[in-house]
Structures are given as C-alpha cells and as structure tokens.
Enzyme design. Sequence first.
Site, PDB file in Angstrom:
ATOM      1  N   ASN A  70       0.903  -1.125   0.016  1.00  0.00           N
ATOM      2  CA  ASN A  70      -0.150  -0.045  -0.028  1.00  0.00           C
ATOM      3  C   ASN A  70       1.038   1.306   0.032  1.00  0.00           C
ATOM      4  O   ASN A  70       2.158   1.080   0.000  1.00  0.00           O
ATOM      5  CB  ASN A  70      -0.868  -0.086   1.302  1.00  0.00           C
ATOM      6  CG  ASN A  70      -0.315   0.197   2.597  1.00  0.00           C
ATOM      7  OD1 ASN A  70       0.706  -0.341   2.739  1.00  0.00           O
ATOM      8  ND2 ASN A  70      -0.546   1.039   3.448  1.00  0.00           N
ATOM      9  N   CYS A  75       1.687   3.442   2.195  1.00  0.00           N
ATOM     10  CA  CYS A  75       2.834   3.729   3.142  1.00  0.00           C
ATOM     11  C   CYS A  75       3.694   2.526   3.473  1.00  0.00           C
ATOM     12  O   CYS A  75       4.450   2.447   4.322  1.00  0.00           O
ATOM     13  CB  CYS A  75       2.228   4.091   4.418  1.00  0.00           C
ATOM     14  SG  CYS A  75       1.665   5.824   4.302  1.00  0.00           S
ATOM     15  N   GLU A 127       2.867  -0.244   4.712  1.00  0.00           N
ATOM     16  CA  GLU A 127       2.904  -1.278   5.942  1.00  0.00           C
ATOM     17  C   GLU A 127       2.088  -2.619   5.635  1.00  0.00           C
ATOM     18  O   GLU A 127       2.003  -3.470   6.526  1.00  0.00           O
ATOM     19  CB  GLU A 127       2.302  -0.406   7.205  1.00  0.00           C
ATOM     20  CG  GLU A 127       0.768  -0.323   6.828  1.00  0.00           C
ATOM     21  CD  GLU A 127       0.424   0.916   6.358  1.00  0.00           C
ATOM     22  OE1 GLU A 127      -0.519   1.541   6.408  1.00  0.00           O
ATOM     23  OE2 GLU A 127       1.684   1.236   5.557  1.00  0.00           O
TER      24      GLU A 127
END
Length: 567
Positions: free
Chosen positions: A256, A258, A260
Amino acid sequence: MKPAFSQSARDILRDRYLWRDENRNPIEKPEEMLRRVATHVAGAERTLPLQYKWADEFYEIMAKLLFMPNSPTLMNAGRPSPHGQLAACFVVGVEDSMDSICEALRKQMLIHKSGGGTGFNFSKLRSEGAKVNSTNGRASGPVSFMGLFDKATETVQQGGMRRGANMGILNIDHPDIRKFIHCKDKDGTITNFNISVGVSDSFMKKAEENPCGDEAALLAEIADSAWRTGDPGIIFLDAINRGNTTPELGELTATNPCGESPLYPNEACNLGSINLSLLVRDGEFDYETLRGVAAVAARFLDDVIEINDYPLPEISQAVKQTRKIGLGVMGWADLLFRLRVPYDSEEALALAENIMRTIRETACETSVELGREKGVPETLAHLGRRNATLTCIAPTGTIALLAGCSSGIEPLFALEHTRVRTQIDGKKVVMKQVNRCYEEARKEGLDEETMKKVFVTSHDISPAAHVRMQGSFQKYTDLAVSKTINLRHECGVKDVIGAYTLAWKEGCKGITIYRDGSKQSQVLYTKEDEEKALEKSAQENARIEKKEKNALPPSAAKPRFVLKRSY
C-alpha cells in the site's frame, strides 16, 4: 458514555469526518459518528443480540480512545452503496500490456474515488525504448507510465477533499532502475507517489561483501537520492515473502502507499490501532486491558471485511479469500514518557516485543474463535485461524490526533512543535502543540537528568536506534511496519547506507529515511521554524481566498454527503 475527544480532535472531526448536508454543514456529532460506525460494523454479527452486544463493545473502545479504525471506516461506515468503502490499503497488479495498464488505471481511479490508496509494482513493464512487436514501436518504460497514474490521481479527489496516494515499486534488476531512483529528484514531479526499490537478499549480501562492486554502487546511489529528497525507500522482497502466510497464492511484490501492507493484486486490508498511551496502571504497563482491547478490536476488523462495500467484485473476492486484517499501535512515544523509559534503550526494545507479541497472540485467539463461530475459508485451513494476517503498524497520522496521542511507533518530532493542518475549505491552520506528558513531567518537578534521558525526540535518536525499534515491532507483526528513520540535517549518505544494511539484518520488510530539511515543505516544524510555517500558510490561504472569489457558490453541484479522507 460520551467520547473523550479533545477540542482539537473535535475540530478535525468537524473538518474531515462528520457527515454533511448539501450545504456542507455537519449533520452528526462526534458521539453519533462513533455510534454509527459501531452499529454498522456490528451488523456483520449473526444475530440481533450479538449485534447489540458488539456494537456496545465497539463503541466503548473507540469512545475511550483506546482504539481507532482507519479513516475510511470512520468516514464511510453506514453510507449507502456504492459509498460505504471502509478499507485504506489496496494493491493493483500491472502486466506488460496496454490492456493491463488501462485496467490498472481504471481500478486505481475507482479505488481513489472510494477513499482508498493504491500500490503497484511496475517491474513487469518492459524498459524504455524496448521494441513493441504489436505496433513495431518502442516502449515508454515504467517511469513514463507512472506519470500517467500520477496525473490520474490529480483528477480524482477522495470524498471531495484531497487526492489519493500511491506506492510505486520497481525491482532492483529492472533496466530502468536508475531512471526510477531519480524520478522524484525535483520537488513537484510525480507528487502523488511514494516510491520504493524492491531489493533481494542476494543484492544486499553482494553490496555488503564487495564495497567496490556494482551492487554497492547502486545502493549508494539509492542512498544519495534518499538523502537529498527522501525518495526512494527500499522494500525487502525476500523478507516480505518469508512472512507470507499464504505462499501457495504466489509471491508478494507490492504494498500500500505507506508500505505497511504487502498485498496480492486486488487485495485490500483494513487497519486499526490501539492507543498504548492510555495503558498505564500504577506506573506499570497494563497488559490485562491490552488483551481486552485487542480481542474486541480484532473482531471489529474482521467484521469490517463482511460489511465493506468494495469498489470492485474482484477485490471483494480476493479480500474474503484471505481475510487480512492489520491491528497495530499508536501512542508508543507517549507510553515510554509515562513509564519513564528512554526510546533508545534496551528496556524499550524488550517492551515493544512483549506488547506486540501480546497483541498478536490475542488477535490469533480471537481469529481462531471466529473461525469456529463463522467457519474458516478453505484456503486458510492450514493456518487454523480465520485471518491470513492479524497485525500491522500504520503511520496513524490523523487518527492519532483524534486519540490525542503520538503517531504510530514514532518518537516525537519535537516536544513543542507547530503542525500545519488543511481544513475542509483547503485553507491551512497552524497549530502550536506541546506534548502533554512532557508538560505533566515538568509540573511534577521531575529531575533534570531523567527529563533529558526520557524526553528525547526523533533527532536525538541515532539512525541505528530508529531501525532497531522498527525491527523489534516487526518480529510480531504479520504485515509490515510503517516507520520513518528521521535523520538530522547534518547526517551523511553513509548514515543512510548503514540504516539500510541494519534494517535488512533486523528483518525489517522495508525502510524509509527522511533527512530534516531535504524537502521544501514539511508537515511538522520545530519551534525555531515556526515563523516560516506561519508565513507560508498565510501566503497559501491568501491564494485560496483569491481563487474562491471567482468560484461557484458552495451549494452548487454538491453531493448529498461530502465525506473527507485523510491518511
């Protein structure tokens, strides 16, 4: 009970989260928002008595600020189809054909419209200048196509508030890797993408073993670009796949925005975070309350899977096949302040492992119970539980502000700082903030030596200590850990390379570094830079006000509900 939101949190809720009428006026209160979310999510339970029971449980952990789901859930839960999309994290596959690229672009736009962010691995696209047999032409290359996805993001706003976010990954062995590394060298280019280089264990081993080799030179080039601009990050592909609980479905290659949530194409993951800052009892960490909150939160996230209105049927199918959830934490820095434990200490590393182990074990017990209650998908039978993943640590920027705690597992940027927040009308609000735990310690008269040791900020902490903390949380995190390795302005490229190598050895699944002052604009400013933030925000607000004079009236062409989205 009424939720324990601060006035600042209520302002943010008013600007971004509360449902609105056609004139953009809020039509619900913060407590009504939480009740709406709790009731809608509990609708996934099988009987009315269970729905009432779990709606109350869900409301309580949110109202006490012990747990917050990701922003799309707060904003969209209870909205009628097709607007009730509750997940933040998506991955879209891209194959080396024009049909696949166009299809990926379509999916991206629909996901962004629904309030989610998207991740891509562009490594299957042929290099710039390669021959295209079907047209007898030459390929544009992955970086060129990234520009197309970037422009599409510019035109699709999430809930009418802001543009979506993307992650672009290119593997280290792609012929266009150097062009990719430098595609964001200038501010203002490919602005809606975070970018990361996908690297293998073999590449890292060669870079470490032969400092004069090609791999070491390429790693140094990545580090130099990140030192100057903050991009790219690194994704450790082998580490991601060592932690893959469903390898029979293929390799994981993308995350995704970011970083994570490593996911398969068409998968989504809904996230939520436990507020650790409130879990202190008599000067000790409260593991009993942690277990109780983790059990309720894990059930909440699993229920979200059932009631989510996904933007595409193939996404719904992929999500329900693996049922990935991501329960994480926020308020870590505040917790350490309350316990008087230095961030860069062995005690803090051990506490991080114990807390994350407890959350994961509790979530696993809950998942097994849910599997017995509701049935385990055939593809997950080998896991003995209902969900392929259980834990994930997200950045928690805005939901941490709602909960009144520090963000994710990050140390504080500063004990006193100025934050620039964007309102619903696009204007900037400059908020001066002093950490509450720091203020309390000063009022208590805590001795100067302890204050100096405990109340450290991100630039007081060495790059190695940042990385080791990420590695400690990663040990019991199924997905990945979003954390920024914040460097002081005077740190060098060697510090960046050292952080990369240590992160790889610590078992991290990715790493992002940011050297203070390497970008023209920042969200946070230290007290010393406050005047610059005020001046810049005033200039931006003046520009918006001038533009508004020629705009349509607020009531023109507005949807029934205007919901706001923030990562």
